[in-house]
Design a protein around this motif. Sequence first.
Motif, short mmCIF file in Angstrom:
data_model
loop_
_atom_site.label_atom_id
_atom_site.label_comp_id
_atom_site.label_asym_id
_atom_site.label_seq_id
_atom_site.Cartn_x
_atom_site.Cartn_y
_atom_site.Cartn_z
N PHE A 1 0.83 -1.20 0.00
CA PHE A 1 0.00 0.00 0.00
C PHE A 1 0.86 1.25 0.00
CE2 PHE A 1 -3.21 -3.00 1.28
CZ PHE A 1 -4.38 -2.47 0.79
N ASN A 2 0.47 2.22 -0.81
CA ASN A 2 1.14 3.51 -0.87
C ASN A 2 0.59 4.37 0.28
OD1 ASN A 2 2.35 5.92 -1.55
ND2 ASN A 2 1.03 6.30 -3.32
N THR A 3 1.17 4.16 1.46
CA THR A 3 0.65 4.80 2.67
C THR A 3 0.86 6.31 2.69
OG1 THR A 3 2.71 4.33 3.85
CG2 THR A 3 0.92 2.71 4.06
N ARG B 1 -4.98 8.16 2.34
CA ARG B 1 -5.46 8.99 3.45
C ARG B 1 -6.94 9.31 3.29
NH1 ARG B 1 -0.39 11.37 2.56
NH2 ARG B 1 -1.32 13.13 1.46
N ASP B 2 -7.35 9.68 2.07
CA ASP B 2 -8.75 10.04 1.84
C ASP B 2 -9.70 8.90 2.16
OD1 ASP B 2 -7.90 12.54 1.00
OD2 ASP B 2 -8.20 12.15 -1.15
N LEU B 3 -9.27 7.68 1.90
CA LEU B 3 -10.11 6.51 2.17
C LEU B 3 -10.02 6.04 3.62
CD1 LEU B 3 -9.48 4.42 -1.09
CD2 LEU B 3 -11.50 5.78 -0.51
N GLY B 4 -9.16 6.66 4.40
CA GLY B 4 -9.01 6.28 5.81
C GLY B 4 -8.50 4.86 5.99
N LEU B 5 -7.60 4.43 5.11
CA LEU B 5 -7.18 3.03 5.12
C LEU B 5 -6.32 2.66 6.32
CD1 LEU B 5 -6.55 2.39 1.33
CD2 LEU B 5 -8.54 1.82 2.73
N LYS B 6 -5.68 3.63 6.93
CA LYS B 6 -4.88 3.33 8.12
C LYS B 6 -5.75 2.63 9.17
CE LYS B 6 -2.30 5.56 11.81
NZ LYS B 6 -1.98 6.84 12.44
N MET C 1 -8.06 -6.80 0.64
CA MET C 1 -6.94 -5.91 0.37
C MET C 1 -6.49 -6.02 -1.09
SD MET C 1 -4.48 -6.01 3.68
CE MET C 1 -5.15 -6.46 5.26
N TYR C 2 -6.37 -7.24 -1.60
CA TYR C 2 -5.98 -7.43 -3.00
C TYR C 2 -6.99 -6.74 -3.93
CZ TYR C 2 -2.76 -11.16 -1.52
OH TYR C 2 -1.75 -11.89 -0.93
N ASP C 3 -8.28 -6.95 -3.64
CA ASP C 3 -9.33 -6.35 -4.47
C ASP C 3 -9.26 -4.83 -4.42
OD1 ASP C 3 -10.23 -8.87 -5.23
OD2 ASP C 3 -11.86 -8.91 -3.76
N MET D 1 -2.97 4.11 -7.81
CA MET D 1 -2.44 5.08 -6.86
C MET D 1 -2.43 4.54 -5.43
SD MET D 1 -1.44 7.42 -8.82
CE MET D 1 -1.09 8.87 -7.87
N LEU D 2 -3.10 3.44 -5.19
CA LEU D 2 -3.07 2.81 -3.87
C LEU D 2 -1.84 1.92 -3.68
CD1 LEU D 2 -6.80 1.75 -3.37
CD2 LEU D 2 -5.54 3.53 -2.12
N VAL D 3 -1.20 1.57 -4.79
CA VAL D 3 -0.10 0.60 -4.76
C VAL D 3 1.25 1.30 -4.58
CG1 VAL D 3 1.03 -1.28 -6.01
CG2 VAL D 3 -1.44 -0.92 -6.26
N LYS D 4 2.03 0.79 -3.66
CA LYS D 4 3.40 1.30 -3.45
C LYS D 4 4.19 1.10 -4.74
CE LYS D 4 6.98 2.29 -0.70
NZ LYS D 4 7.10 3.55 -0.01
N ARG D 5 4.98 2.08 -5.06
CA ARG D 5 5.75 2.02 -6.28
C ARG D 5 7.13 2.60 -6.08
NH1 ARG D 5 1.49 5.64 -6.28
NH2 ARG D 5 2.19 7.77 -6.42
N PRO D 6 8.04 2.28 -6.94
CA PRO D 6 7.91 1.33 -8.05
C PRO D 6 7.91 -0.11 -7.56
CG PRO D 6 10.19 2.03 -7.89
CD PRO D 6 9.41 2.82 -6.85
#
Length: 116
Positions: free
Chosen positions: A56-58, A64-69, A80-82, A89-94
């Motif tokens: 996750f791209n924390t 942050r907008d989705l309150g995923l923390k 989580m996969y779904d 933009m939710l995925v850590k990169r690269p």
Amino acid sequence: MLFVEYPKCSTCKKAKAWLDDRNIEFDDRHIVEDNPTADELRLWHKMSDLPLRRFFNTSGMLYRDLGLKDKLPAMTEDEMYDLLATNGMLVKRPLLVLDDTVLVGFREKEWAALLD
């Protein structure tokens, strides 16, 4: 190998330049235009040997907008996969996907140990 990036991301640019400087060939994939699927993420997670949360791209605004923390601890891995598969933009990169492992984020020492 597959290099999954968001071209505007400064860390992705740094990682790509690092690969180019070493003449390491890779296939390039735009993470937003061609978001990883839940099945790809499941496979890459298994190959990485990392906790799924590391994918996750924390630091991203969407996270942050989705309150995923606060929401992630109650989610199943499948959920989580779904979720990750809904928006790059939710995925850590690269992400650097090799035959038998996946590197998440750019840590030069880690990449050098594997690729140099």
